[in-house]
Design a protein around this motif. Sequence first.
Motif, PDB file in Angstrom:
ATOM      1  N   VAL A  63      37.297  36.627  47.578  1.00  0.00           N
ATOM      2  CA  VAL A  63      36.287  35.677  47.131  1.00  0.00           C
ATOM      3  C   VAL A  63      35.199  35.676  48.198  1.00  0.00           C
ATOM      4  CG1 VAL A  63      35.782  33.269  46.601  1.00  0.00           C
ATOM      5  CG2 VAL A  63      37.940  34.280  45.865  1.00  0.00           C
ATOM      6  N   THR A  64      33.945  35.890  47.785  1.00  0.00           N
ATOM      7  CA  THR A  64      32.832  36.000  48.719  1.00  0.00           C
ATOM      8  C   THR A  64      31.830  34.887  48.462  1.00  0.00           C
ATOM      9  OG1 THR A  64      33.109  38.398  48.733  1.00  0.00           O
ATOM     10  CG2 THR A  64      31.037  37.536  49.593  1.00  0.00           C
ATOM     11  N   LEU A  87      39.841  32.053  38.755  1.00  0.00           N
ATOM     12  CA  LEU A  87      40.824  32.490  39.747  1.00  0.00           C
ATOM     13  C   LEU A  87      42.235  32.142  39.286  1.00  0.00           C
ATOM     14  CD1 LEU A  87      40.881  33.951  42.400  1.00  0.00           C
ATOM     15  CD2 LEU A  87      40.794  31.766  43.562  1.00  0.00           C
ATOM     16  N   LYS A  88      42.413  30.982  38.681  1.00  0.00           N
ATOM     17  CA  LYS A  88      43.726  30.584  38.158  1.00  0.00           C
ATOM     18  C   LYS A  88      44.175  31.570  37.092  1.00  0.00           C
ATOM     19  CE  LYS A  88      46.205  26.566  36.355  1.00  0.00           C
ATOM     20  NZ  LYS A  88      47.436  27.221  36.617  1.00  0.00           N
ATOM     21  N   GLU A  89      43.255  31.976  36.226  1.00  0.00           N
ATOM     22  CA  GLU A  89      43.567  32.950  35.180  1.00  0.00           C
ATOM     23  C   GLU A  89      44.009  34.287  35.782  1.00  0.00           C
ATOM     24  OE1 GLU A  89      40.812  35.470  32.149  1.00  0.00           O
ATOM     25  OE2 GLU A  89      40.486  33.297  32.158  1.00  0.00           O
ATOM     26  N   GLY A 117      39.454  24.405  49.185  1.00  0.00           N
ATOM     27  CA  GLY A 117      40.198  23.440  48.385  1.00  0.00           C
ATOM     28  C   GLY A 117      40.322  23.896  46.934  1.00  0.00           C
ATOM     29  N   GLN A 118      39.241  24.436  46.377  1.00  0.00           N
ATOM     30  CA  GLN A 118      39.295  24.942  45.009  1.00  0.00           C
ATOM     31  C   GLN A 118      40.271  26.113  44.882  1.00  0.00           C
ATOM     32  OE1 GLN A 118      35.679  25.791  42.917  1.00  0.00           O
ATOM     33  NE2 GLN A 118      34.578  24.118  43.923  1.00  0.00           N
ATOM     34  N   LEU A 119      40.311  26.954  45.918  1.00  0.00           N
ATOM     35  CA  LEU A 119      41.239  28.084  45.893  1.00  0.00           C
ATOM     36  C   LEU A 119      42.679  27.604  45.891  1.00  0.00           C
ATOM     37  CD1 LEU A 119      39.480  30.544  48.396  1.00  0.00           C
ATOM     38  CD2 LEU A 119      39.344  30.507  45.901  1.00  0.00           C
ATOM     39  N   VAL A 124      46.401  29.481  44.890  1.00  0.00           N
ATOM     40  CA  VAL A 124      46.488  30.460  45.973  1.00  0.00           C
ATOM     41  C   VAL A 124      47.578  30.019  46.946  1.00  0.00           C
ATOM     42  CG1 VAL A 124      45.258  31.466  47.924  1.00  0.00           C
ATOM     43  CG2 VAL A 124      44.076  31.130  45.762  1.00  0.00           C
ATOM     44  N   GLU A 125      48.517  30.921  47.236  1.00  0.00           N
ATOM     45  CA  GLU A 125      49.604  30.604  48.165  1.00  0.00           C
ATOM     46  C   GLU A 125      49.260  31.001  49.593  1.00  0.00           C
ATOM     47  OE1 GLU A 125      52.990  32.534  46.470  1.00  0.00           O
ATOM     48  OE2 GLU A 125      53.090  31.119  44.786  1.00  0.00           O
ATOM     49  N   LYS A 126      48.574  32.129  49.747  1.00  0.00           N
ATOM     50  CA  LYS A 126      48.137  32.587  51.066  1.00  0.00           C
ATOM     51  C   LYS A 126      46.638  32.785  51.032  1.00  0.00           C
ATOM     52  CE  LYS A 126      52.061  35.145  52.899  1.00  0.00           C
ATOM     53  NZ  LYS A 126      52.478  36.482  53.333  1.00  0.00           N
ATOM     54  N   LEU A 127      45.958  32.204  52.014  1.00  0.00           N
ATOM     55  CA  LEU A 127      44.504  32.322  52.085  1.00  0.00           C
ATOM     56  C   LEU A 127      44.136  32.939  53.425  1.00  0.00           C
ATOM     57  CD1 LEU A 127      41.725  31.758  50.883  1.00  0.00           C
ATOM     58  CD2 LEU A 127      41.833  29.491  51.899  1.00  0.00           C
TER      59      LEU A 127
END
Length: 139
Positions: A63-64, A87-89, A117-119, A124-127
């Motif tokens: 994500v950029t 992203l959820k999709e 926060g949105q991620l 998202v489990e790992k960021l």
Amino acid sequence: MPAPQQRLGTMLSEINVVPLVDVVLVLLIIFMITAPMLQMGVDVDLPKTTTKAIPSEEERIVVTLTKERKVYIDRYEIPWDQLRPRLKEILDRRVNREVFLRADQLLQYGEVMGVMGQLREAGVEKLGMVTEPLEAKKP
């Protein structure tokens, strides 16, 4: 007087590879020139830190966030309000729920934290935060 015998020339049974070599060299030059232009991604001025390089993985999601406040998933620009649902999709179809975030260093801290926060809300489990290596100091 007997008729002169016609002599048939011997057939050349060797393959002429010179045209093949010419074509291959031209293709090689074309690929050498165009390969650097095929770099995929969005131009972002990343912050510089002392971190290890990210191992290359073919199926990673990036994500950029640009300084113009545009958001991309991989190389596709999407509207800000569509980040979480899209992203959820994507993550619902994947086993690896790891995402890398590339944010321009000119963005405000609050904007980057809002996207983080949105991620997390998208699943998202790992960021991972993408940065550039710091240049070595000259003595």
